[in-house]
Design a protein around this motif. Structure first.
Motif, PDB file in Angstrom:
ATOM      1  N   LEU A  88       0.950  -1.272  -0.047  1.00 28.77           N
ATOM      2  CA  LEU A  88       0.000   0.009  -0.133  1.00 28.77           C
ATOM      3  C   LEU A  88       0.950   1.249  -0.144  1.00 28.77           C
ATOM      4  O   LEU A  88       0.523   2.257  -0.692  1.00 28.77           O
ATOM      5  N   GLY A  89       1.894   1.296   0.780  1.00 23.23           N
ATOM      6  CA  GLY A  89       2.772   2.121   0.803  1.00 23.23           C
ATOM      7  C   GLY A  89       3.502   2.868  -0.623  1.00 23.23           C
ATOM      8  O   GLY A  89       3.751   3.492  -0.921  1.00 23.23           O
ATOM      9  N   LEU A  90       3.727   1.446  -1.094  1.00 20.08           N
ATOM     10  CA  LEU A  90       4.490   1.703  -2.574  1.00 20.08           C
ATOM     11  C   LEU A  90       3.567   2.092  -3.801  1.00 20.08           C
ATOM     12  O   LEU A  90       3.914   2.901  -4.467  1.00 20.08           O
ATOM     13  N   TRP A 130      -6.894  -2.270  -2.982  1.00 24.32           N
ATOM     14  CA  TRP A 130      -7.142  -3.774  -3.704  1.00 24.32           C
ATOM     15  C   TRP A 130      -5.988  -4.279  -4.234  1.00 24.32           C
ATOM     16  O   TRP A 130      -5.793  -5.522  -4.196  1.00 24.32           O
ATOM     17  N   PHE A 131      -5.051  -3.353  -4.837  1.00 25.44           N
ATOM     18  CA  PHE A 131      -3.846  -3.848  -5.573  1.00 25.44           C
ATOM     19  C   PHE A 131      -3.009  -4.290  -4.267  1.00 25.44           C
ATOM     20  O   PHE A 131      -2.356  -5.484  -4.477  1.00 25.44           O
ATOM     21  N   ALA A 132      -2.809  -3.685  -3.345  1.00 29.76           N
ATOM     22  CA  ALA A 132      -2.053  -4.158  -2.141  1.00 29.76           C
ATOM     23  C   ALA A 132      -2.322  -5.360  -1.466  1.00 29.76           C
ATOM     24  O   ALA A 132      -1.737  -6.229  -1.440  1.00 29.76           O
ATOM     25  N   GLU A 163      -6.925   1.169 -11.044  1.00 24.42           N
ATOM     26  CA  GLU A 163      -7.692   1.402  -9.764  1.00 24.42           C
ATOM     27  C   GLU A 163      -7.407   2.848  -9.260  1.00 24.42           C
ATOM     28  O   GLU A 163      -6.099   3.382  -9.115  1.00 24.42           O
ATOM     29  N   PRO A 164      -8.088   3.601  -8.652  1.00 21.94           N
ATOM     30  CA  PRO A 164      -8.016   5.093  -8.145  1.00 21.94           C
ATOM     31  C   PRO A 164      -7.190   4.859  -6.980  1.00 21.94           C
ATOM     32  O   PRO A 164      -7.259   3.845  -6.072  1.00 21.94           O
ATOM     33  N   ARG A 165      -6.320   5.942  -6.518  1.00 21.31           N
ATOM     34  CA  ARG A 165      -5.740   5.806  -5.331  1.00 21.31           C
ATOM     35  C   ARG A 165      -6.451   5.911  -4.141  1.00 21.31           C
ATOM     36  O   ARG A 165      -7.336   6.533  -4.058  1.00 21.31           O
ATOM     37  N   SER A 166      -6.009   5.110  -3.169  1.00 12.16           N
ATOM     38  CA  SER A 166      -6.664   4.829  -1.834  1.00 12.16           C
ATOM     39  C   SER A 166      -6.289   5.891  -0.914  1.00 12.16           C
ATOM     40  O   SER A 166      -7.257   6.336  -0.102  1.00 12.16           O
ATOM     41  N   ILE A 167      -5.059   6.095  -1.049  1.00 12.69           N
ATOM     42  CA  ILE A 167      -4.347   7.282   0.079  1.00 12.69           C
ATOM     43  C   ILE A 167      -3.569   7.985  -0.764  1.00 12.69           C
ATOM     44  O   ILE A 167      -3.011   7.746  -1.729  1.00 12.69           O
ATOM     45  N   PRO A 168      -3.477   9.447  -0.178  1.00 15.22           N
ATOM     46  CA  PRO A 168      -2.552  10.349  -1.098  1.00 15.22           C
ATOM     47  C   PRO A 168      -1.251   9.873  -0.811  1.00 15.22           C
ATOM     48  O   PRO A 168      -0.598   9.130   0.396  1.00 15.22           O
ATOM     49  N   VAL A 169      -0.319  10.700  -1.526  1.00  8.02           N
ATOM     50  CA  VAL A 169       1.165  10.269  -1.544  1.00  8.02           C
ATOM     51  C   VAL A 169       1.784  10.769  -0.224  1.00  8.02           C
ATOM     52  O   VAL A 169       2.723   9.744   0.231  1.00  8.02           O
ATOM     53  N   ALA A 198       0.704  10.257   2.881  1.00  6.97           N
ATOM     54  CA  ALA A 198       0.348   9.083   3.692  1.00  6.97           C
ATOM     55  C   ALA A 198       1.214   7.826   3.080  1.00  6.97           C
ATOM     56  O   ALA A 198       1.553   6.939   4.110  1.00  6.97           O
ATOM     57  N   GLN A 199       1.303   7.611   1.899  1.00  9.45           N
ATOM     58  CA  GLN A 199       2.067   6.400   1.352  1.00  9.45           C
ATOM     59  C   GLN A 199       3.626   6.618   2.080  1.00  9.45           C
ATOM     60  O   GLN A 199       4.049   5.733   2.406  1.00  9.45           O
ATOM     61  N   LEU A 200       4.248   7.915   1.953  1.00  6.69           N
ATOM     62  CA  LEU A 200       5.440   7.984   2.535  1.00  6.69           C
ATOM     63  C   LEU A 200       5.701   7.725   3.766  1.00  6.69           C
ATOM     64  O   LEU A 200       6.391   7.191   4.481  1.00  6.69           O
ATOM     65  N   ALA A 201       4.518   8.250   4.477  1.00  5.17           N
ATOM     66  CA  ALA A 201       4.604   8.022   6.025  1.00  5.17           C
ATOM     67  C   ALA A 201       4.531   6.785   6.441  1.00  5.17           C
ATOM     68  O   ALA A 201       5.198   6.193   7.236  1.00  5.17           O
ATOM     69  N   LEU A 202       3.523   5.673   5.907  1.00  6.56           N
ATOM     70  CA  LEU A 202       3.530   4.438   5.753  1.00  6.56           C
ATOM     71  C   LEU A 202       4.842   3.547   5.711  1.00  6.56           C
ATOM     72  O   LEU A 202       5.149   2.806   6.463  1.00  6.56           O
ATOM     73  N   LEU A 203       5.529   4.042   4.409  1.00  5.45           N
ATOM     74  CA  LEU A 203       6.643   3.299   4.331  1.00  5.45           C
ATOM     75  C   LEU A 203       7.842   3.755   5.445  1.00  5.45           C
ATOM     76  O   LEU A 203       8.546   2.872   5.888  1.00  5.45           O
TER      77      LEU A 203
END
Length: 493
Positions: A53-55, A60-62, A134-140, A142-147
Motif C-alpha cells: 500500500l505504501g509503494l 485492492w492492488f496491495a 484502480e484509483p488511489r486509496s491514500i494520498p502520496v 500518507a504513502q510516504l509516512a506508511l513506508l
C-alpha cells in the motif's frame, strides 16, 4: 475512502492468507500453532499489505499483491522441499545472484528460464495496468509516512533491539518442523530478525590445537555427493574405499545437515568444529557472515603457527560467496576454476583426477619450501544436474552418478598412495558433503554420507588389520579429531 468494502476485503484477505500459508509443506493445520503464532502470521500479513500500500497507494492492488507474494513463496518452498527435503529459509534469498549466473545448478534450463522471464513480464504488465485502472486509496504523503513507519519498525527490529527468542517462530536445526508448526510466512521474517540479532554476539570458539605432531600436511577432501548406496540396496563399486577401511584411523557414516545441496554447511563445520546448534541461524548460510566463524577456524589457528593454508575448489569462487568467505576463514590461497584453465573435465566439471594432481603439486611445493600444509579441497565432478549427454553411453542419472563416484573412489586411493610414497606423515580426511538428488535416494530413508580418515606417509604407523570400528559422526567431529591428532593424543572423536 469507503471503509466497509475494505474491511470486508481485509477480513477475506486474512482468511485467504492463513489458508494459503497452510499449503506450505510439510503442511500444518489451518489456524495451527500457538495463539502467538496465529497472531504473528496476521501481523506479517498486515506488514506486507502496508508495504504494498505504501509503494502503490491502492488498497485492492496491495491486498492481491500480498496474497500473490505469499503464493509465490509457497510454490518455491514446496518445490525446494520436494527436491532438497527442506523448505524455503530466509538465507535462500542470497542465492538469487548465483542462480542468475549458474541457472543449470538450480535445474533452470533455457525453456524454464524463458518461462520465468515470460511470467515476470506478464506480472509487470498486470501491475502497470492495475495501478492505472484502480484509483488511489491514500494520498502520496500518507504513502510516504506508511513506508517510513514500516522502515523504522524493521530497522529497529533488525539492527537495534535484541530479537527475543520467544518471538522467533523458526528453528535453524529443523526447518521442516518450523513450517509444520508455525508456517512459512511467519518463519521467514522472524528467522531473519533473529539472525540479525545474533550477529551482534560472537560465535563460540574452540581452543587452538597444540599442533605438536611432526606432520607434513593435513589434507581434507570434501567429495561431492559421496555416498555408499549399497546400504539402501543399490550396487555401488567402491573397491578402494573398501580396501582402505582396515587402515583407517576413523571411518563410518556422517550425519550431515543437508540433502542434495548446501555444500557449505558441512564444509564450515569441518573447518571450524562448530555444529549446527552452535552456529544457530548462521548455519543456514555460514558464508553470509564468515568473519563470525574465523575465531573457530582451524585454518586461522594453523596459519598462526606458520602453516601454509590452501583452499581448493574447482568451480566459480563467487558461488556461496566463497571469494569473501575463504580468506576470512584464514586461507591464504584460494585455488578456483579460473586458476585451472586447462584442467581435465569429467562430465560438466573439473575431474577428481585433475584435482588430485593439484593436491599432489601443493604438497610437493610445501615440502620443498619447508612448510607444513593445511589444505581443504571441495570437489565438483559428481555435482548434478544429471541429464542425457553428460556421460557418453550412460544417460540414466543413477548411472552417471555411479560413474563419477567411481572416480572419487580412485581419487582417494591415488592420494593415499602418493602420500605414502612422497611424504613422511600426512593426515587425510575424506568425506561426502551430502547425498545426491536422485529418485532412487529417499531422504526419509537415508541422508547420511560416508567418511574415512587415514594416517599416510612413510613414517605413519600401520593400524591393526581389523582397523577402526565404524562410527556415526557429525562433520564437526572430523575437525575435533584433527585437532586432537595434531596434539598427539591420537584423535578422539
Amino acid at each position: 475512502m469507503p471503509v466497509v468494502p475494505e474491511l470486508i476485503g481485509l477480513a477475506g484477505g486474512a482468511v485467504a492468507w492463513e489458508a494459503m500459508d497452510a499449503l506450505a509443506r510439510p503442511r500444518r493445520g489451518l489456524l495451527g500453532g500457538s495463539r502467538a503464532a496465529i497472531a504473528g502470521r496476521a501481523f506479517v500479513f498486515l506488514l506486507l499489505l502496508g508495504a504494498w500500500l505504501g509503494l502503490f497507494g491502492r488498497f485492492w492492488f496491495a491486498l492481491i499483491a500480498s496474497l500473490i507474494t505469499l503464493a509465490i513463496l509457497v510454490l518455491i518452498s514446496n518445490a525446494k522441499q520436494r527436491s532438497l527435503y527442506e523448505p524455503l529459509v530466509f538465507s535462500d534469498f542470497a542465492f538469487i545472484p548465483p542462480m542468475l549466473r549458474h541457472p543449470s545448478l538450480f535445474y533452470i534450463e533455457r525453456r524454464e528460464g524463458l518461462a520465468l522471464i515470460g511470467v515476470t513480464v506478464l506480472l509487470l504488465a498486470v501491475i502497470a495496468a492495475w495501478v492505472g485502472l484502480e484509483p488511489r486509496s491514500i494520498p502520496v504523503p500518507a504513502q510516504l509516512a506508511l513506508l517510513a513507519a514500516e522502515a523504522v519498525v524493521l530497522g529497529l527490529s533488525a539492527f537495534v533491539l535484541p530479537w527475543p527468542q520467544a518471538l522467533t517462530f523458526a528453528d535453524p536445526v529443523d526447518p521442516r518442523g518450523t513450517i509444520r508448526r508455525f508456517g512459512l510466512a511467519l518463519s521467514l521474517p522472524t528467522a531473519w530478525l533473529r539472525w540479525c540479532s545474533e550477529g551482534r554476539r560472537p560465535l563460540p570458539g574452540l581452543p587452538p590445537p597444540e599442533a605438536d605432531a611432526d606432520v607434513d600436511a593435513v589434507i581434507v577432501v570434501q567429495s561431492e555427493s559421496f555416498v555408499d548406496l549399497r546400504r539402501i540396496g543399490i550396487a555401488t563399486d567402491l573397491p578402494e574405499f573398501d580396501r582402505l577401511r582396515p587402515r583407517a584411523l576413523a571411518q563410518g557414516l556422517l550425519e550431515v545437515p543437508c540433502f542434495g545441496a548446501y555444500t557449505l554447511r558441512p564444509e564450515v563445520s569441518v573447518i571450524t568444529g562448530l555444529g549446527v546448534e552452535a552456529q544457530s541461524f548462521d548455519g543456514l548460510h555460514p558464508y553470509l557472515r564468515p568473519r563470525r566463524f574465523a575465531p573457530a577456524s582451524l585454518a586461522v589457528a594453523l596459519r598462526g603457527r606458520g602453516w601454509r593454508t590452501v583452499f581448493l575448489h574447482p568451480y566459480d569462487e563467487t558461488f556461496f560467496r566463497r571469494r569473501q568467505a575463504i580468506p576470512a576463514l584464514g586461507f591464504e590461497r584460494f585455488i578456483g576454476q579460473r586458476d585451472l584453465p586447462d584442467a581435465e573435465r569429467s562430465g560438466y566439471y573439473i575431474s577428481d583426477a585433475a584435482v588430485a594432481g593439484v593436491i599432489e603439486d601443493e604438497l610437493r611445493q610445501a615440502r620443498a619450501d619447508g612448510v607444513q600444509l593445511f589444505l581443504v579441497c571441495v570437489t565438483m565432478e559428481a555435482h548434478d544436474p544429471f541429464r542425457p549427454g553428460r556421460v557418453p553411453g550412460k544417460d540414466q542419472p543413477l548411472q552417471q552418478y555411479l560413474h563419477h563416484i567411481g572416480h572419487a573412489d580412485a581419487m582417494l586411493a591415488r592420494l593415499a598412495a602418493h602420500f605414502d610414497a612422497a611424504a613422511e606423515r600426512v593426515l587425510l580426511a575424506f568425506y561426502g558433503d551430502h547425498a545426491p538428488v536422485l529418485k532412487e535416494v529417499d531422504p526419509e530413508r537415508e541422508r547420511r554420507t560416508d567418511f574415512m580418515i587415514l594416517d599416510c606417509g612413510r613414517a605413519a604407523p600401520r593400524p591393526d588389520e581389523e582397523g577402526a570400528a565404524p562410527v556415526q559422526w557429525r562433520p564437526e567431529q572430523i575437525n575435533r579429531f584433527i585437532r586432537s591428532w595434531l596434539g598427539g593424543s591420537g584423535g578422539a572423536g
